[in-house]
Motif scaffolding. Structure first.
Motif, PDB file in Angstrom:
ATOM      1  N   GLN A  70      -4.063   9.387  -5.952  1.00 49.03           N
ATOM      2  CA  GLN A  70      -3.381  10.964  -5.843  1.00 49.03           C
ATOM      3  C   GLN A  70      -3.709  11.900  -6.625  1.00 49.03           C
ATOM      4  O   GLN A  70      -3.737  11.800  -8.469  1.00 49.03           O
ATOM      5  CB  GLN A  70      -1.984  11.004  -6.119  1.00 49.03           C
ATOM      6  CG  GLN A  70      -1.668  10.721  -3.972  1.00 49.03           C
ATOM      7  CD  GLN A  70       0.176  11.572  -4.475  1.00 49.03           C
ATOM      8  OE1 GLN A  70      -0.158  13.003  -4.189  1.00 49.03           O
ATOM      9  NE2 GLN A  70       0.428  10.775  -3.957  1.00 49.03           N
ATOM     10  N   LEU A 118      -8.684  -1.843  -2.271  1.00 46.09           N
ATOM     11  CA  LEU A 118      -9.066  -0.879  -1.669  1.00 46.09           C
ATOM     12  C   LEU A 118      -7.651  -0.302  -2.708  1.00 46.09           C
ATOM     13  O   LEU A 118      -6.380  -0.827  -2.850  1.00 46.09           O
ATOM     14  CB  LEU A 118      -8.600  -0.494  -0.314  1.00 46.09           C
ATOM     15  CG  LEU A 118      -8.039   0.564  -0.004  1.00 46.09           C
ATOM     16  CD1 LEU A 118      -8.973   0.866   1.208  1.00 46.09           C
ATOM     17  CD2 LEU A 118      -6.493   0.830   0.658  1.00 46.09           C
ATOM     18  N   SER A 119      -7.802   0.846  -2.893  1.00 45.21           N
ATOM     19  CA  SER A 119      -6.574   1.364  -3.355  1.00 45.21           C
ATOM     20  C   SER A 119      -6.754   3.266  -3.892  1.00 45.21           C
ATOM     21  O   SER A 119      -8.070   3.772  -3.807  1.00 45.21           O
ATOM     22  CB  SER A 119      -6.125   1.286  -4.936  1.00 45.21           C
ATOM     23  OG  SER A 119      -5.022   1.636  -5.336  1.00 45.21           O
ATOM     24  N   GLY A 120      -5.842   3.819  -3.463  1.00 42.71           N
ATOM     25  CA  GLY A 120      -6.119   5.489  -3.452  1.00 42.71           C
ATOM     26  C   GLY A 120      -5.240   6.101  -4.915  1.00 42.71           C
ATOM     27  O   GLY A 120      -4.954   5.542  -5.249  1.00 42.71           O
ATOM     28  N   VAL A 146      -4.953  -4.473  -2.283  1.00 38.61           N
ATOM     29  CA  VAL A 146      -3.936  -3.390  -2.150  1.00 38.61           C
ATOM     30  C   VAL A 146      -3.655  -2.917  -4.105  1.00 38.61           C
ATOM     31  O   VAL A 146      -2.235  -3.003  -3.790  1.00 38.61           O
ATOM     32  CB  VAL A 146      -2.604  -2.986  -1.501  1.00 38.61           C
ATOM     33  CG1 VAL A 146      -3.067  -1.455  -2.040  1.00 38.61           C
ATOM     34  CG2 VAL A 146      -3.459  -2.845  -0.193  1.00 38.61           C
ATOM     35  N   HIS A 157      -2.427  12.865   1.312  1.00 39.47           N
ATOM     36  CA  HIS A 157      -1.250  12.526  -0.158  1.00 39.47           C
ATOM     37  C   HIS A 157      -0.747  14.264  -0.741  1.00 39.47           C
ATOM     38  O   HIS A 157       0.417  14.144  -0.516  1.00 39.47           O
ATOM     39  CB  HIS A 157      -1.173  11.234  -0.635  1.00 39.47           C
ATOM     40  CG  HIS A 157      -1.170  10.293   0.103  1.00 39.47           C
ATOM     41  ND1 HIS A 157      -2.195   9.471   1.009  1.00 39.47           N
ATOM     42  CD2 HIS A 157      -0.372  10.411   1.353  1.00 39.47           C
ATOM     43  CE1 HIS A 157      -1.815   8.466   1.317  1.00 39.47           C
ATOM     44  NE2 HIS A 157      -0.388   8.642   1.949  1.00 39.47           N
ATOM     45  N   VAL A 202      -1.710  -1.837  -7.037  1.00 37.57           N
ATOM     46  CA  VAL A 202      -0.369  -0.432  -6.718  1.00 37.57           C
ATOM     47  C   VAL A 202       0.070  -0.646  -8.157  1.00 37.57           C
ATOM     48  O   VAL A 202       0.462  -1.793  -8.454  1.00 37.57           O
ATOM     49  CB  VAL A 202       0.112  -0.027  -5.515  1.00 37.57           C
ATOM     50  CG1 VAL A 202      -0.924   0.886  -4.215  1.00 37.57           C
ATOM     51  CG2 VAL A 202       0.658  -1.285  -4.668  1.00 37.57           C
ATOM     52  N   TYR A 223       4.569  10.181   5.108  1.00 39.64           N
ATOM     53  CA  TYR A 223       3.617   9.505   4.186  1.00 39.64           C
ATOM     54  C   TYR A 223       2.923   8.129   3.701  1.00 39.64           C
ATOM     55  O   TYR A 223       1.964   7.702   3.464  1.00 39.64           O
ATOM     56  CB  TYR A 223       4.757  10.124   2.521  1.00 39.64           C
ATOM     57  CG  TYR A 223       3.802   9.699   1.343  1.00 39.64           C
ATOM     58  CD1 TYR A 223       2.461  10.562   0.139  1.00 39.64           C
ATOM     59  CD2 TYR A 223       3.172   8.238   0.891  1.00 39.64           C
ATOM     60  CE1 TYR A 223       2.731  10.627  -0.649  1.00 39.64           C
ATOM     61  CE2 TYR A 223       2.442   8.533  -0.685  1.00 39.64           C
ATOM     62  CZ  TYR A 223       2.607   9.535  -1.336  1.00 39.64           C
ATOM     63  OH  TYR A 223       1.605   8.818  -2.242  1.00 39.64           O
ATOM     64  N   GLN A 279       4.437   1.710  -5.537  1.00 39.01           N
ATOM     65  CA  GLN A 279       3.913   1.649  -4.539  1.00 39.01           C
ATOM     66  C   GLN A 279       4.104   0.254  -3.718  1.00 39.01           C
ATOM     67  O   GLN A 279       3.851   0.093  -2.475  1.00 39.01           O
ATOM     68  CB  GLN A 279       2.747   1.881  -4.043  1.00 39.01           C
ATOM     69  CG  GLN A 279       2.142   3.760  -4.692  1.00 39.01           C
ATOM     70  CD  GLN A 279       2.600   4.362  -4.061  1.00 39.01           C
ATOM     71  OE1 GLN A 279       2.826   4.965  -3.057  1.00 39.01           O
ATOM     72  NE2 GLN A 279       3.540   5.687  -4.917  1.00 39.01           N
ATOM     73  N   MET A 334      -0.921   6.074   4.318  1.00 39.57           N
ATOM     74  CA  MET A 334      -1.006   5.019   3.194  1.00 39.57           C
ATOM     75  C   MET A 334      -1.369   4.087   3.716  1.00 39.57           C
ATOM     76  O   MET A 334      -2.157   3.304   3.719  1.00 39.57           O
ATOM     77  CB  MET A 334      -0.359   5.183   2.125  1.00 39.57           C
ATOM     78  CG  MET A 334      -0.537   4.317   1.550  1.00 39.57           C
ATOM     79  SD  MET A 334       0.503   4.324  -0.616  1.00 39.57           S
ATOM     80  CE  MET A 334       0.730   2.503  -1.069  1.00 39.57           C
ATOM     81  N   ASP A 352      -4.980   4.909   5.842  1.00 36.44           N
ATOM     82  CA  ASP A 352      -5.770   4.242   4.965  1.00 36.44           C
ATOM     83  C   ASP A 352      -6.113   2.757   4.336  1.00 36.44           C
ATOM     84  O   ASP A 352      -7.386   2.665   4.301  1.00 36.44           O
ATOM     85  CB  ASP A 352      -5.255   4.612   3.230  1.00 36.44           C
ATOM     86  CG  ASP A 352      -4.734   6.357   3.159  1.00 36.44           C
ATOM     87  OD1 ASP A 352      -5.797   6.698   3.387  1.00 36.44           O
ATOM     88  OD2 ASP A 352      -3.769   5.890   2.567  1.00 36.44           O
ATOM     89  N   ILE A 353      -5.237   2.137   4.591  1.00 40.34           N
ATOM     90  CA  ILE A 353      -5.612   0.462   4.059  1.00 40.34           C
ATOM     91  C   ILE A 353      -5.535  -0.033   4.932  1.00 40.34           C
ATOM     92  O   ILE A 353      -7.138  -1.049   5.255  1.00 40.34           O
ATOM     93  CB  ILE A 353      -3.961   0.663   3.871  1.00 40.34           C
ATOM     94  CG1 ILE A 353      -3.040   0.690   2.304  1.00 40.34           C
ATOM     95  CG2 ILE A 353      -4.322  -1.992   3.385  1.00 40.34           C
ATOM     96  CD1 ILE A 353      -1.694   0.549   1.879  1.00 40.34           C
ATOM     97  N   PHE A 360     -10.412   5.651  -2.774  1.00 37.62           N
ATOM     98  CA  PHE A 360     -10.557   7.087  -2.994  1.00 37.62           C
ATOM     99  C   PHE A 360      -9.065   8.049  -4.026  1.00 37.62           C
ATOM    100  O   PHE A 360      -8.333   7.652  -3.940  1.00 37.62           O
ATOM    101  CB  PHE A 360     -10.424   6.814  -1.473  1.00 37.62           C
ATOM    102  CG  PHE A 360      -8.961   6.387  -0.828  1.00 37.62           C
ATOM    103  CD1 PHE A 360      -8.800   4.960  -0.767  1.00 37.62           C
ATOM    104  CD2 PHE A 360      -7.443   7.687  -0.566  1.00 37.62           C
ATOM    105  CE1 PHE A 360      -7.174   5.103  -0.474  1.00 37.62           C
ATOM    106  CE2 PHE A 360      -6.411   7.380  -0.249  1.00 37.62           C
ATOM    107  CZ  PHE A 360      -6.630   5.919   0.008  1.00 37.62           C
TER     108      PHE A 360
HETATM  109  N1  TRP Z   1       0.253   6.812  -3.320  1.00 36.71           N
HETATM  110  C1  TRP Z   1      -0.515   6.028  -3.643  1.00 36.71           C
HETATM  111  C2  TRP Z   1       0.163   7.123  -5.153  1.00 36.71           C
HETATM  112  O1  TRP Z   1       0.928   7.503  -5.195  1.00 36.71           O
HETATM  113  C3  TRP Z   1      -1.384   6.147  -3.527  1.00 36.71           C
HETATM  114  C4  TRP Z   1      -2.174   6.102  -2.315  1.00 36.71           C
HETATM  115  C5  TRP Z   1      -2.552   6.574  -1.146  1.00 36.71           C
HETATM  116  C6  TRP Z   1      -2.837   4.530  -1.820  1.00 36.71           C
HETATM  117  N2  TRP Z   1      -3.072   5.686  -0.536  1.00 36.71           N
HETATM  118  C7  TRP Z   1      -2.905   5.157  -1.009  1.00 36.71           C
HETATM  119  C8  TRP Z   1      -2.669   3.847  -2.917  1.00 36.71           C
HETATM  120  C9  TRP Z   1      -3.192   3.255  -0.424  1.00 36.71           C
HETATM  121  C10 TRP Z   1      -2.950   2.408  -2.294  1.00 36.71           C
HETATM  122  C11 TRP Z   1      -3.564   2.357  -1.001  1.00 36.71           C
HETATM  123  O2  TRP Z   1      -0.230   6.009  -6.132  1.00 36.71           O
END
Ligand code: TRP
Ligand code: ADP
Length: 334
Positions: free
Chosen positions: A8, A4-6, A144, A46, A146, A128, A150, A132, A135-136, A41
């Protein structure tokens, strides 16, 4: 296993983002073993920690969805959703914030950096890492990917998972592991690390009203070089060659000996670089335009992704509530 990764939604994507991160995300979906195992996602909640402009946040969120779909994120192979479409995430954030010590969050280097840069020290910015972690953990993610900046946040998520499980004597959350998603460090047109904060970027997608000639002038012709003449031997690891190797590896390998020996000028390589850029991203630009014009498709992908992510999130959330004694009305249980 679940990756999983987010992402922004923070502005125009550049070659540093592509070769440094996006390319790796897209590759991971191939090996993850199905859409259920690769979750990506858009972390729009964030972004609210640093952006207070509704129209801009809406546009950036949409743009980043279109960008990723154009660059190869495949909704058949990965689950792609908007963070805000899975409300269990913010619900879990509360539970986690009741088991995480304030001291842990105070040690977050990213928070300290942002404050030093002048961002307002809001509770959102402070929390923050808790968002996060939610999310995970809500998706029972195990890996994850990153960037290095991160890593500490993922370690905090490990701590929060352990604290929650210990506090309520139940293994609700699995321990996530970080993995560096970073590829090459991409130089910008001034030779420093390419970054939107240094205004030295080459965008992946040109602004709609920019012509090829303008792109040449603004980006490729502007790449900083020294004053070596055509016949002088040149550094095969300078900015121009580094970018050429990323954009056209085979051609760059062929070109390198001549460049190192001397006999071609910087102007020649800049032209080749411009050409290689158009070859690499020209077709993707067309694809992007088509996707951007099909709003229903983009919304459909995100809605489908959210449904899939939510079905995991609701189960985990039900378990978490139950573990800590938060009652749920019978008729509202999943
Ligand atoms: N904080 C991460 C960034 O700025 C983005 C992010 C938000 C994220 N939630 C996450 C990355 C969960 C990995 C897992 O790049
Ligand atoms: P920026 O530095 O432009 O603000 P971000 O911090 O939003 O970029 O980075 C998003 C992702 O792109 C991160 O995973 C980061 O490691 C990667 N990235 C950004 N710039 C580069 C670069 N010049 N070289 C390699 N990776 C990069």
């Amino acid at each position: 296993m679940r990756i999983l990764s987010g992402i922004q939604p923070s502005g125009t994507l550049h070659l540093g983002n592509y070769f440094g991160a996006i390319q790796q995300y897209v590759e991971l979906q191939e090996t993850a073993g199905g859409a259920d195992r690769a979750f990506y996602f858009i972390a729009n909640y964030h972004s609210l920690t640093s952006l207070h402009d509704a129209a801009r946040l809406r546009a950036l969120t949409r743009d980043v969805a279109v960008d990723y779909l154009a660059l190869g994120l495949d909704p058949e192979k990965a689950t792609f959703y908007r963070q805000s479409d899975v409300p269990e995430v913010t619900e879990l954030m509360w539970l986690l914030s009741c088991v995480v010590g304030k001291g842990l969050l105070e040690r977050a280097t990213s928070y300290k950096d942002k404050i030093a840069k002048g961002l307002e020290a809001s509770m959102g910015l402070f929390n923050y890492p808790v968002l996060m972690a939610a999310d995970i953990l809500i998706c029972r993610s195990t890996i994850v990917p990153v960037g290095k900046d991160q890593q500490q946040h993922v370690e905090m998520a490990q701590d929060m998972a352990a604290s929650f499980n210990a506090a309520f004597a139940r293994d609700v959350f699995v321990r996530p592991e970080w993995r560096f998603s970073t590829g090459a460090k991409v130089p910008g047109i001034d030779g420093e690390k390419m970054s939107k904060s240094y205004e030295n970027t080459i965008p992946i997608f040109l602004p709609d009203d920019m012509t090829d000639k303008q792109a040449w002038k603004s980006y490729f012709a502007s790449i900083k070089t020294d004053s070596k003449g055509v016949d002088d031997p040149k550094d095969p690891n300078d900015t121009l060659m580094t970018l050429y190797r990323l954009l056209a590896p085979a051609k760059a390998a062929e070109f390198e000996p001549v460049y190192a020996r001397g006999g071609v000028g910087y102007g020649e390589l800049k032209k080749r670089l411009h050409e290689a850029y158009n070859e690499a991203f020209g077709p993707v630009r067309e694809k992007r335009r088509a996707i951007a014009a099909d709003e229903a498709f983009v919304e459909g992908v995100l809605a489908h992704g959210a449904r899939r992510a939510r079905s995991v999130a609701r189960e985990v959330m039900a378990d978490a509530r139950d573990a800590c004694g938060i009652a749920t009305a019978r008729e509202l249980r999943p």
